[in-house]
Design a protein around this motif. Structure first.
Motif, PDB file in Angstrom:
ATOM      1  N   CYS A 295      10.743 -12.183   4.723  1.00 20.54           N
ATOM      2  CA  CYS A 295       9.589 -12.265   5.617  1.00 20.54           C
ATOM      3  C   CYS A 295       9.514 -13.655   6.231  1.00 20.54           C
ATOM      4  O   CYS A 295      10.327 -14.537   5.942  1.00 20.54           O
ATOM      5  CB  CYS A 295       8.283 -11.913   4.923  1.00 20.54           C
ATOM      6  SG  CYS A 295       7.540 -13.233   3.976  1.00 20.54           S
TER       7      CYS A 295
ATOM      8  N   ALA B  35       3.670 -14.528   1.179  1.00 22.20           N
ATOM      9  CA  ALA B  35       3.197 -13.453   0.313  1.00 22.20           C
ATOM     10  C   ALA B  35       3.896 -12.129   0.542  1.00 22.20           C
ATOM     11  O   ALA B  35       4.153 -11.392  -0.410  1.00 22.20           O
ATOM     12  CB  ALA B  35       1.701 -13.257   0.493  1.00 22.20           C
ATOM     13  N   THR B  36       4.223 -11.825   1.779  1.00 22.17           N
ATOM     14  CA  THR B  36       4.663 -10.467   2.092  1.00 22.17           C
ATOM     15  C   THR B  36       5.951 -10.067   1.397  1.00 22.17           C
ATOM     16  O   THR B  36       6.018  -9.018   0.757  1.00 22.17           O
ATOM     17  CB  THR B  36       4.848 -10.295   3.611  1.00 22.17           C
ATOM     18  OG1 THR B  36       3.933 -11.142   4.278  1.00 22.17           O
ATOM     19  CG2 THR B  36       4.623  -8.877   4.013  1.00 22.17           C
TER      20      THR B  36
ATOM     21  N   THR C 149       7.412 -11.308  -1.216  1.00 22.63           N
ATOM     22  CA  THR C 149       7.260 -11.261  -2.670  1.00 22.63           C
ATOM     23  C   THR C 149       6.559  -9.968  -3.083  1.00 22.63           C
ATOM     24  O   THR C 149       6.951  -9.309  -4.050  1.00 22.63           O
ATOM     25  CB  THR C 149       6.423 -12.460  -3.167  1.00 22.63           C
ATOM     26  OG1 THR C 149       6.740 -13.581  -2.370  1.00 22.63           O
ATOM     27  CG2 THR C 149       6.697 -12.754  -4.608  1.00 22.63           C
ATOM     28  N   THR C 150       5.504  -9.608  -2.334  1.00 18.36           N
ATOM     29  CA  THR C 150       4.758  -8.385  -2.638  1.00 18.36           C
ATOM     30  C   THR C 150       5.668  -7.165  -2.553  1.00 18.36           C
ATOM     31  O   THR C 150       5.674  -6.311  -3.443  1.00 18.36           O
ATOM     32  CB  THR C 150       3.596  -8.219  -1.634  1.00 18.36           C
ATOM     33  OG1 THR C 150       2.790  -9.377  -1.687  1.00 18.36           O
ATOM     34  CG2 THR C 150       2.760  -7.002  -1.957  1.00 18.36           C
TER      35      THR C 150
ATOM     36  N   LYS D  85       7.149  -4.493  -5.424  1.00 18.91           N
ATOM     37  CA  LYS D  85       6.972  -3.034  -5.341  1.00 18.91           C
ATOM     38  C   LYS D  85       8.302  -2.311  -5.516  1.00 18.91           C
ATOM     39  O   LYS D  85       8.386  -1.303  -6.213  1.00 18.91           O
ATOM     40  CB  LYS D  85       6.355  -2.651  -3.991  1.00 18.91           C
ATOM     41  CG  LYS D  85       4.907  -3.085  -3.894  1.00 18.91           C
ATOM     42  CD  LYS D  85       4.082  -2.151  -3.043  1.00 18.91           C
ATOM     43  CE  LYS D  85       2.621  -2.537  -3.218  1.00 18.91           C
ATOM     44  NZ  LYS D  85       1.695  -1.664  -2.559  1.00 18.91           N
TER      45      LYS D  85
ATOM     46  N   TYR E  65      13.749  -5.663   5.794  1.00 16.14           N
ATOM     47  CA  TYR E  65      13.135  -6.664   6.652  1.00 16.14           C
ATOM     48  C   TYR E  65      11.631  -6.455   6.821  1.00 16.14           C
ATOM     49  O   TYR E  65      11.135  -5.338   6.797  1.00 16.14           O
ATOM     50  CB  TYR E  65      13.803  -6.705   8.029  1.00 16.14           C
ATOM     51  CG  TYR E  65      13.595  -5.453   8.875  1.00 16.14           C
ATOM     52  CD1 TYR E  65      12.492  -5.341   9.715  1.00 16.14           C
ATOM     53  CD2 TYR E  65      14.511  -4.404   8.837  1.00 16.14           C
ATOM     54  CE1 TYR E  65      12.307  -4.208  10.496  1.00 16.14           C
ATOM     55  CE2 TYR E  65      14.329  -3.279   9.605  1.00 16.14           C
ATOM     56  CZ  TYR E  65      13.222  -3.174  10.443  1.00 16.14           C
ATOM     57  OH  TYR E  65      13.034  -2.046  11.188  1.00 16.14           O
ATOM     58  N   ILE E  66      10.910  -7.569   6.959  1.00 10.76           N
ATOM     59  CA  ILE E  66       9.491  -7.537   7.300  1.00 10.76           C
ATOM     60  C   ILE E  66       9.341  -8.215   8.648  1.00 10.76           C
ATOM     61  O   ILE E  66       8.808  -7.652   9.579  1.00 10.76           O
ATOM     62  CB  ILE E  66       8.649  -8.222   6.221  1.00 10.76           C
ATOM     63  CG1 ILE E  66       8.831  -7.459   4.909  1.00 10.76           C
ATOM     64  CG2 ILE E  66       7.178  -8.220   6.619  1.00 10.76           C
ATOM     65  CD1 ILE E  66       8.757  -8.314   3.718  1.00 10.76           C
TER      66      ILE E  66
ATOM     67  N   VAL F 158       7.875  -2.738   5.888  1.00 15.40           N
ATOM     68  CA  VAL F 158       6.442  -2.526   6.093  1.00 15.40           C
ATOM     69  C   VAL F 158       5.904  -1.252   5.421  1.00 15.40           C
ATOM     70  O   VAL F 158       4.789  -1.267   4.891  1.00 15.40           O
ATOM     71  CB  VAL F 158       6.093  -2.592   7.608  1.00 15.40           C
ATOM     72  CG1 VAL F 158       4.674  -2.142   7.875  1.00 15.40           C
ATOM     73  CG2 VAL F 158       6.277  -4.017   8.116  1.00 15.40           C
TER      74      VAL F 158
ATOM     75  N   LEU G  70       4.225  -1.761   2.269  1.00 13.82           N
ATOM     76  CA  LEU G  70       2.936  -2.429   2.333  1.00 13.82           C
ATOM     77  C   LEU G  70       1.829  -1.423   2.659  1.00 13.82           C
ATOM     78  O   LEU G  70       0.779  -1.409   2.042  1.00 13.82           O
ATOM     79  CB  LEU G  70       3.012  -3.490   3.443  1.00 13.82           C
ATOM     80  CG  LEU G  70       2.247  -4.776   3.293  1.00 13.82           C
ATOM     81  CD1 LEU G  70       2.502  -5.433   1.966  1.00 13.82           C
ATOM     82  CD2 LEU G  70       2.641  -5.732   4.422  1.00 13.82           C
ATOM     83  N   THR G  71       2.097  -0.582   3.644  1.00 18.39           N
ATOM     84  CA  THR G  71       1.054   0.326   4.140  1.00 18.39           C
ATOM     85  C   THR G  71       1.079   1.679   3.439  1.00 18.39           C
ATOM     86  O   THR G  71       0.102   2.417   3.512  1.00 18.39           O
ATOM     87  CB  THR G  71       1.239   0.590   5.644  1.00 18.39           C
ATOM     88  OG1 THR G  71       2.499   1.228   5.848  1.00 18.39           O
ATOM     89  CG2 THR G  71       1.184  -0.703   6.427  1.00 18.39           C
TER      90      THR G  71
ATOM     91  N   MET H 162       2.798   4.056   4.463  1.00 21.31           N
ATOM     92  CA  MET H 162       3.131   5.049   5.487  1.00 21.31           C
ATOM     93  C   MET H 162       4.643   5.234   5.559  1.00 21.31           C
ATOM     94  O   MET H 162       5.359   4.304   5.914  1.00 21.31           O
ATOM     95  CB  MET H 162       2.625   4.571   6.861  1.00 21.31           C
ATOM     96  CG  MET H 162       1.158   4.218   6.872  1.00 21.31           C
ATOM     97  SD  MET H 162       0.143   5.644   7.269  1.00 21.31           S
ATOM     98  CE  MET H 162       0.555   5.824   8.990  1.00 21.31           C
TER      99      MET H 162
END
Lengths: 102, 152
Positions: A11, A16-17, A19-20, A24, A58-59, A81, A84-85, A87
């Motif tokens: 990211c 944060a992104t 790592t989050t 997951k 990729y983010i 992504v 994260l969402t 979706m």
């Protein structure tokens, strides 16, 4: 081929992104008994990270140079992504799992 | 640091009127600077980062955006909840496509190692039907604060 097995998540700032999302994916791998290294990296160093990777999540949207490098190295590229969402996450995860078995 | 401690009634605005993204960033950066949460470089930091790495997200029920800057511009960690009167254009994280957003969370991350759960907990909220239903109905600061505190 003795490819280095490693999934990287990249990211923009590593704030944060990535790592989050790496967490997951790690948790899902663990739950499914998949033993595969997962690491969060900074997009700014992506060109140095790709040669030692086999899957790139990729983010930050990768530019065409980066995508070309990934293709030349035979790295599978997936969007992060959805993790994260939520979706479309099942679809992407299924493809990643297939990649880990290559 | 607990995610809950990052919210504050002085950092909730549920009827903000802005012309576009740069107008929004300027207003929020001014306010955060006055209240001592960020330094003078924040506006530039957040604008550049959003340009390079957009933070709009299409979640199951709601489009949101999570603008954040590098940690050097943050004096005191925070989350600023903003709802706009009219949606504005953001780009989506990952594919840069344009999306319309009314609900924005400014993330003031000071120590990414300690606040790594923040994003995960926020995203869990937005996949929770009940939370989102309540979230869109809430119309004042006190209710908003108790809603996020109850769910985090």
């Amino acid at each position: 081929m003795s490819r280095n097995k490693r999934l990287i998540v990249a990211c923009g700032s590593g704030v944060a992104t990535s790592t989050t999302i790496a967490e997951k994916i790690k948790n899902k791998f663990e739950a499914d008994g998949i033993n595969y290294p997962v690491e969060a990296v900074d997009y700014k160093s992506i060109e140095n990270e790709l040669p030692s990777s086999s899957i790139y999540v990729y983010i930050a949207k990768p530019d065409s140079e980066v995508l070309k490098q990934a293709e030349q190295l035979g790295i599978d590229v997936y969007p992060g992504v959805p993790f994260l969402t939520g979706m479309g996450v099942d679809d992407v995860y299924e493809k990643i799992v297939k990649s880990t078995k290559k | 640091m607990n995610t809950k401690e990052l919210f504050s009634p002085e950092l909730i605005c549920l009827n903000l009127e802005v012309k576009n993204k740069s107008d929004l960033f300027r207003k929020i950066a001014d306010d955060l600077n006055k209240k001592g949460y960020v330094n003078a470089g924040y506006l530039k930091g957040i604008s550049q980062r959003e340009e390079e790495f957009p933070t709009g997200l299409i979640t199951q029920h709601l489009n949101i955006a999570l603008p954040h800057s590098d940690t050097q511009y943050i004096e005191k960690a925070f989350i600023y909840i903003v709802r706009l009167n009219e949606p504005i254009t953001f780009n989506q994280m990952g594919d840069n496509q344009e999306i319309k957003v009314k609900d924005i969370f400014f993330l003031g991350i000071k120590d990414s190692a300690k606040q790594v759960n923040l994003l995960a907990s926020l995203m869990d909220l937005f996949s929770n039907d009940e939370f989102v239903n309540n979230f869109v109905e809430v119309s004042n600061k006190t209710e908003m604060l108790s809603l996020v505190n109850k769910n985090l």
